[in-house]
Structure formats: structure tokens, C-alpha cells
Design an enzyme around this catalytic site. Sequence first.
Site, PDB file in Angstrom:
ATOM      1  N   PHE A 126     -16.558  25.726  21.356  1.00 16.39           N
ATOM      2  CA  PHE A 126     -16.979  26.906  20.611  1.00 16.39           C
ATOM      3  C   PHE A 126     -16.163  28.092  21.137  1.00 16.39           C
ATOM      4  O   PHE A 126     -16.032  28.265  22.354  1.00 16.39           O
ATOM      5  CB  PHE A 126     -18.479  27.156  20.804  1.00 16.39           C
ATOM      6  CG  PHE A 126     -19.034  28.173  19.855  1.00 16.39           C
ATOM      7  CD1 PHE A 126     -19.238  27.854  18.529  1.00 16.39           C
ATOM      8  CD2 PHE A 126     -19.337  29.451  20.290  1.00 16.39           C
ATOM      9  CE1 PHE A 126     -19.739  28.796  17.640  1.00 16.39           C
ATOM     10  CE2 PHE A 126     -19.839  30.401  19.413  1.00 16.39           C
ATOM     11  CZ  PHE A 126     -20.045  30.074  18.079  1.00 16.39           C
ATOM     12  N   ASP A 207     -21.643  24.032  29.082  1.00 15.85           N
ATOM     13  CA  ASP A 207     -22.350  24.796  28.071  1.00 15.85           C
ATOM     14  C   ASP A 207     -23.241  23.814  27.317  1.00 15.85           C
ATOM     15  O   ASP A 207     -22.754  22.942  26.596  1.00 15.85           O
ATOM     16  CB  ASP A 207     -21.345  25.451  27.117  1.00 15.85           C
ATOM     17  CG  ASP A 207     -22.009  26.301  26.046  1.00 15.85           C
ATOM     18  OD1 ASP A 207     -23.219  26.143  25.813  1.00 15.85           O
ATOM     19  OD2 ASP A 207     -21.302  27.115  25.407  1.00 15.85           O
ATOM     20  N   TYR A 232     -32.233  29.382  20.927  1.00 22.09           N
ATOM     21  CA  TYR A 232     -32.609  29.635  19.533  1.00 22.09           C
ATOM     22  C   TYR A 232     -32.269  28.490  18.591  1.00 22.09           C
ATOM     23  O   TYR A 232     -32.520  28.581  17.392  1.00 22.09           O
ATOM     24  CB  TYR A 232     -31.983  30.932  19.020  1.00 22.09           C
ATOM     25  CG  TYR A 232     -30.497  31.099  19.248  1.00 22.09           C
ATOM     26  CD1 TYR A 232     -29.566  30.426  18.460  1.00 22.09           C
ATOM     27  CD2 TYR A 232     -30.024  31.946  20.231  1.00 22.09           C
ATOM     28  CE1 TYR A 232     -28.211  30.586  18.667  1.00 22.09           C
ATOM     29  CE2 TYR A 232     -28.675  32.115  20.446  1.00 22.09           C
ATOM     30  CZ  TYR A 232     -27.773  31.437  19.658  1.00 22.09           C
ATOM     31  OH  TYR A 232     -26.420  31.598  19.862  1.00 22.09           O
ATOM     32  N   LYS A 233     -31.744  27.396  19.121  1.00 21.35           N
ATOM     33  CA  LYS A 233     -31.444  26.242  18.272  1.00 21.35           C
ATOM     34  C   LYS A 233     -32.624  25.273  18.308  1.00 21.35           C
ATOM     35  O   LYS A 233     -33.657  25.523  17.690  1.00 21.35           O
ATOM     36  CB  LYS A 233     -30.143  25.593  18.733  1.00 21.35           C
ATOM     37  CG  LYS A 233     -28.936  26.548  18.714  1.00 21.35           C
ATOM     38  CD  LYS A 233     -27.670  25.858  19.170  1.00 21.35           C
ATOM     39  CE  LYS A 233     -26.517  26.825  19.371  1.00 21.35           C
ATOM     40  NZ  LYS A 233     -26.126  27.530  18.150  1.00 21.35           N
ATOM     41  N   ARG A 381     -22.270  20.223   8.343  1.00 21.66           N
ATOM     42  CA  ARG A 381     -23.163  19.877   9.462  1.00 21.66           C
ATOM     43  C   ARG A 381     -24.589  19.761   8.957  1.00 21.66           C
ATOM     44  O   ARG A 381     -25.108  20.680   8.317  1.00 21.66           O
ATOM     45  CB  ARG A 381     -23.104  20.938  10.565  1.00 21.66           C
ATOM     46  CG  ARG A 381     -21.858  20.933  11.391  1.00 21.66           C
ATOM     47  CD  ARG A 381     -22.031  21.705  12.690  1.00 21.66           C
ATOM     48  NE  ARG A 381     -22.775  22.951  12.570  1.00 21.66           N
ATOM     49  CZ  ARG A 381     -23.004  23.794  13.568  1.00 21.66           C
ATOM     50  NH1 ARG A 381     -22.558  23.518  14.775  1.00 21.66           N
ATOM     51  NH2 ARG A 381     -23.677  24.912  13.383  1.00 21.66           N
TER      52      ARG A 381
END
Length: 420
Positions: A126, A207, A232-233, A381
Site C-alpha cells: 500500500f 503492517d 476500521y476494516k 475486490r
Amino acid sequence: MDESSLADARERDAADPLADLRDRFYLTDDLYMDGNSLGLLSEDAEEALDRVVSEWRDLAIRGWTDADPDWFTYGERLGARVAPLVGARESEVVVANSTTVNIHTLVGTFYDPDRGSKIVVDALDFPTDHYAIRAQLRARGVDPDEALRVVESRDGRTIAREDVLDAIDDDVGTVFLPSVLYRSGQLFDVAAITEAAHDAGALAGFDLAHSVGVVPHALADAGVDFAVWCHYKYLNAGPGAIAGLYVNERHFGVTPHLAGWWGNNKETQFDMAMAYDPAPNAGAFQIGTVPVLAAAPLDGALDVLDDAGGVGAAREKSLALTDYLVDLVDARLPACDVGTPRAHEERGGHVAIEHPEAARVSEALRDRGVVVDYRPPNVVRVCPAPLYTRFEDVWHVVDHLESVLDERVYEDYSVGGGVT
């Protein structure tokens, strides 16, 4: 519509031990398959936030000491709750800052050219990870193009395990990699990479943004040196929720690269001394005052995962959902490829469905109420988050996708997005 196949999906839901948890979430009218970008709001998270708002109203500044739980130790207390999810000791985890800030402070703290000038990263990271690492290298007067050893991808989807291990040699001082690749969903072998790093005299950092809450970890047992993640995922703590970090206890006492008063030893914090006295645990890596309103929803969200039976139970359902999704793609979508590794030990919580028109396909799906996301160059996704997604939902998503492709609905959309 294959009613027998739909009936099979419903039978799977009827046998799902986590099915009732869905009722604790505020479900949208859509088929929501974007929980690896932002998880849904639960009643539990909402109640935790409402409680803190009430405490702010009723207690004002006394909330730092008199709220239940008190705000002063919010980051440490939530860190202790998150620690089992990443396989760490309570003292090794704190809830603090944002993911990118945590990369800055941890890489900045532990990068030591005397240990090894090179940092191993990968070409499919990312982007924020590279932005932060490059910034830290420039701050040291080091050319990032010289210091970064980038492990390339052989197929544009994944990073070969042997290529990572081959990149780690005596010139390497730090390895910083994702646990799961954000585009393809490939799960890395954290323990093997950590062992290779240590054998070379390097430190290993990760990460965990795309794995925390859906993949069990054993950071302490593996000897991982440091890690960062968001909440938050899969942990459903809300947009911009406070992040988390892990520092192995053998590094306690080091002065953080980005020191701030909230990382001070709690016993001396209000002495207001000009000399920094770091907390004797991971709490030292807090920087500014804990944002209580951004942390509170995590408190409630963790209650849902606890009631599910922990991250192990979430992982079991996640694998069942993604297995089902992959099987349906194979059976019904001949124009698509699955870009996610199929082996459980190599797969995170989402599936990358590849199609040359993925951008336009994603737009068409959204207009049908199927919330997915697109990642260039060719990935749709799909994330069936385990705490609130049904097998029936997965079936309907594939049914919509089949219609969009067979009827060439995506041709009504421009390449840049929107209906033509």
C-alpha cells in the site's frame, strides 16, 4: 437463477454459528462487500461512543479520571484488549495515532544504518507505507532509492516467499512488509520472514492493516520486532478510527523517534518535566493526547468479536465464505480469474476477482447495489466480512456479477467511471 444453489447458500447460513451477530450491525440496503476498506457500524460501537459523549457532557474534564473506563489510560486499556488478536503481551500493544504516523515513528525509531543500511519492502505495498519510509530515510540524509530494497512481483499479484527471503542479507537492517497484500489478498508468512530477518541481524516489522481482526497472529511468539495496523476494516471501529501498534518487549526503554507527551510514563506525565521519561512499555509510542471519540467505538466493536469467540472463530467463517466465493467464481464466471492465492495459509480475508474491464464492472455493480471496490489494473475486490456477511449475500453478489458480464452491462460505463 439457480434455486438449488441458492438453497445451498441458505443451508450454510442456517448452520453458521456466527449468524446472529449480523443482527447487531446496521446493515445497508446494499450487498456490502467492502468491509476490508470500512467495516459497518454495530450497535455495540455506537453505544460505546454514546457513552463517551455522555461522559464528556456530564463530567467534562473529570472524564479523564472519573469516566468508566477513565480516558487517561484509554490507549493502554484498549491495547490490552487488542493484544490477543495479534498474539502479543498486553504491555506490547497500545492503541494510538494513525497507521501512517505509527509507521513513521516505528521505522524512524528502529532504522539504524549501523545495523544494516537497507530496508526490505515489496513492490505491491500500500503506497502510504513507502511514503512514510522514504520520508524517514530522507530525514536521515539517506537516499531512499539507494536504501530501499524492493522485492518485485513475478506475476503482478503476489510476492514469492523465496524472493523475500533471498532479499534479506547482511546489508539489511530492517524488513517492513504487509501481512496481507491489499490488492490480491495474499497472506505472508510472518514467522518465516521474521526468522530470516533475525538470522541476518535485521529487525522485522509488519503492517497488519488487512489482517487484524480476520487472521490470527502470534507476533510475540514469532519474535516480530514491531507492527502497525488500523481498526476500521475487519474490526469495525469507524472511519478514521484510532490505530494500533505493537513493540516487542525487548525494545522497551528505547526513546521513540517521534516523542510526545502522551507517551510519557504515566507516573510522571504530569510532573511536566522538560526531560522526556518514556513509558516502560509500548505506550511510549503514543504521541499526542488520545482522541477519545475516535477510540471509543473500538471498545464496543471488540465486544462483538469477543462474543463471536475471538479472531479464530472469525477466521474460520472468513475462510468458509471466501472458499465459497472462489468456488462460485470458478463455476459461474469463466471470464474472470481469481487473483488471490487459494491455499488458506496464503490468503487473507478478501478475494481479488480479475477481469480486463474491472473498473467498469465495479461501477455497474455499485449501481445494482453491490458495494465492492476496484483496484488497478484489473481487480474487483470482494470482501465477505465474517461478522455480518451471509453465504446468501455471496451468492447474490456472484449472480449480479454474472449478469453484468453476460449482458455486457459494463459497456454502458465510461473507462473513467460513470454511465456513458
